[in-house]
Design a protein around this motif. Structure first.
Motif, PDB file in Angstrom:
ATOM      1  N   LYS A   1      13.063  17.936 -17.184  1.00 12.58           N
ATOM      2  CA  LYS A   1      12.495  17.081 -18.511  1.00 12.58           C
ATOM      3  C   LYS A   1      14.483  16.496 -19.309  1.00 12.58           C
TER       4      LYS A   1
ATOM      5  N   THR B   1      16.440  13.762 -20.867  1.00 15.21           N
ATOM      6  CA  THR B   1      16.558  12.126 -21.395  1.00 15.21           C
ATOM      7  C   THR B   1      17.670  12.211 -21.216  1.00 15.21           C
TER       8      THR B   1
ATOM      9  N   ARG C   1      10.126   8.530 -17.992  1.00 14.86           N
ATOM     10  CA  ARG C   1       9.557   9.740 -19.225  1.00 14.86           C
ATOM     11  C   ARG C   1       8.277   9.345 -18.768  1.00 14.86           C
ATOM     12  N   ARG C   2       7.415   8.241 -18.841  1.00 13.55           N
ATOM     13  CA  ARG C   2       5.780   7.726 -19.058  1.00 13.55           C
ATOM     14  C   ARG C   2       6.116   8.439 -17.349  1.00 13.55           C
TER      15      ARG C   2
ATOM     16  N   MET D   1       6.526  10.512 -15.200  1.00 10.27           N
ATOM     17  CA  MET D   1       7.409  11.455 -15.017  1.00 10.27           C
ATOM     18  C   MET D   1       5.543  12.405 -15.487  1.00 10.27           C
ATOM     19  N   THR D   2       4.686  11.844 -16.868  1.00 11.35           N
ATOM     20  CA  THR D   2       3.875  12.541 -17.315  1.00 11.35           C
ATOM     21  C   THR D   2       3.092  12.127 -16.947  1.00 11.35           C
ATOM     22  N   ASP D   3       2.237  11.086 -16.276  1.00 11.54           N
ATOM     23  CA  ASP D   3       1.864  10.750 -16.026  1.00 11.54           C
ATOM     24  C   ASP D   3       1.467  10.761 -14.147  1.00 11.54           C
TER      25      ASP D   3
ATOM     26  N   TYR E   1       4.005  15.672 -13.867  1.00 10.91           N
ATOM     27  CA  TYR E   1       3.942  16.326 -14.305  1.00 10.91           C
ATOM     28  C   TYR E   1       2.404  16.465 -14.495  1.00 10.91           C
ATOM     29  N   GLN E   2       1.512  16.357 -14.520  1.00 12.65           N
ATOM     30  CA  GLN E   2      -0.280  16.634 -14.114  1.00 12.65           C
ATOM     31  C   GLN E   2      -0.249  18.431 -15.309  1.00 12.65           C
TER      32      GLN E   2
END
Length: 458
Positions: free
Chosen positions: A355, A357, A382-383, A385-387, A390-391
């Motif tokens: 993670k 950047t 990054r979005r 990765m989050t959605d 990395y749930q």
């Protein structure tokens, strides 16, 4: 008759050979004092109560005879006199003596009274104590003699029965002792047998509990029905475990047969998921390798061989796949170009893993095509990765690049775009477990920055 033993005072029959309490002789050895009626042993010189002395002579029993102490030869006799010894069975001797004395005095002259009194003091015989002397006429004498003889016979019979009774008593005592001894020996024998059985059962239990053969366990249960409950429960549990294990092994063998016969990659993978520790794992993985290689050869294109390499980096046909991939290279790429292309993709994946950047920004162009979406930036990555990666239940993700990487370029001009295809795996650790996915990453690199990137799961 029951009397008191003159030695110890215990009650005893006057016909008993000895006193059962003190052992003194009784029958034929007891005298009743003619003066006071006290019983005492004839071996004593006088009555211990009144100290009267008895004379011991044998009695004269004569029919029609004369008693030497009752008459003198010149004296007148009123009739025939018989003096008999009669043993009285009760305690009224003095009264009987007085009655007999009165009767005799009436039949004899007054001057013979002293002799008659002396007759009552006649001594006892050696065999029997004399209780009283009576003077009878001829007919009465005969009757008394007959009764006395009958009584002596009865006494003799009783004396003869006494040893037989003692013999019976001795036999009964001996039998009782034998029975008690036998019972004790039987008890000791049973104790020994019980200990021996316990040791035998313990040995059988130790052997059975360490065996993997159900037959041995079943034999223990059938041969030791009275074994301790803890032992029988342990054997039963062990037998059940073995039965379950045997059932599982049989089921696994059946599943293996079905999977190997199916020639299906999906079926073989399901078998490995169900039995991850199977002893046939290497055999099944080799079978999957052959299936994937057959599919790559059937397609016979760059992506097919790259896909094979991604799944089987050290597979059976890995070298053959490399040779096939060389045929599809159009332009020669230097090792430096290849290193730069692979390095850019690796930096991007490392940034996603951590993670970070900055690493992501250093690997990609300011605007790029990211997973088919043009004009993407670092924020879009990054979005994603989050959605997507990395749930909520995901703890960590890790991208791993495989090899070899295929790098090509459209021309040999300086600054030409490099096209990269490389196998990769994605390991995801979730709260419920881990998962692994295989991908082929395609990327375009220009001036050391990624301008397009995409990954397709295989």
């Amino acid at each position: 008759m029951i009397i008191k033993c003159p030695e110890c005072g215990h009650q005893v029959s006057d016909k008993a050979p000895v006193c059962p309490s003190c052992g003194v002789e009784i029958a034929g050895h007891i005298i009743r004092c003619s003066n006071c009626g006290e019983l005492y042993l004839k071996e004593e010189p006088s009555c211990p109560n009144c100290h009267h002395t008895e004379s011991h002579t044998k009695p004269s029993a004569m029919s029609g005879g004369e008693h030497p102490a009752a008459y003198n030869d010149g004296e007148k006799r009123h009739g025939s006199v018989i003096v008999m010894s009669v043993h009285e069975d009760d305690m009224t001797e003095k009264e009987d003596n007085e009655k007999t004395l009165q009767q005799t005095t009436a039949d004899y002259p007054e001057d013979n009274s002293d002799e008659i009194l002396e007759a009552f003091d006649e001594p006892e015989t050696e065999e029997q104590a004399v209780d009283a002397e009576v003077v009878m006429d001829d007919n009465a004498a005969r009757e008394v003699i007959a009764n006395a003889a009958a009584e002596e016979d009865e006494d003799d019979g009783d004396e003869e029965d006494t040893p037989e009774k003692h013999n019976h008593m001795s036999l009964a005592v001996s039998l009782l002792i034998a029975v008690i001894t036998g019972a004790v020996l039987l008890f000791l024998y049973n104790q020994g047998v019980g200990v021996s059985k316990a040791n035998t059962e313990q040995d059988a239990y130790t052997q059975a509990i360490g065996s993997d053969e159900p037959t041995v366990l079943k034999n223990y249960l059938s041969e030791n029905p009275k074994a301790p409950k803890a032992h029988r429960d342990s054997i039963s549990k062990r037998l059940k475990t073995l039965a379950t294990t045997e059932k599982n092994i049989q089921e696994a063998n059946n599943d293996l047969t079905v999977a190997m016969a199916s020639n299906s990659k999906a079926t073989l993978q399901q078998f490995l998921a169900k039995y991850p520790d199977s002893k046939n794992r290497s055999e099944i993985e080799a079978k999957i390798d052959e299936i994937d290689w057959a599919q790559a050869v059937a397609k016979n294109d760059e992506n097919a061989y790259l896909g094979y390499k991604a799944q089987h980096a050290n597979g059976i046909h890995s070298k053959e796949a490399d040779e096939k991939l060389k045929l599809f290279l159009v332009h020669t790429v230097t090792e430096g170009e290849k290193t730069r292309a692979v390095g850019a993709v690796r930096q991007l994946l490392q940034g996603i893993n951590s993670k970070n950047t900055e690493k992501i920004s250093g690997a990609v162009a300011s605007s790029l095509n990211f997973l088919g979406a043009g004009g993407a930036t670092v924020k879009d990555i990054r979005r994603y990765m989050t959605d997507k990666l990395y749930q909520a239940d995901v703890k960590t993700i890790n991208w791993h690049l495989g090899s070899p990487a295929e790098v090509t370029k459209d021309s040999n001009d300086a600054g030409a775009e490099l096209h990269l295809k490389v196998p990769a795996t994605l390991d995801i650790e979730r709260q419920g477990g881990k998962s692994k996915r295989s991908y082929v990453i395609s990327a375009t690199i220009k001036d050391g920055r990624i301008t397009r990137v995409n990954w397709n799961q295989i």
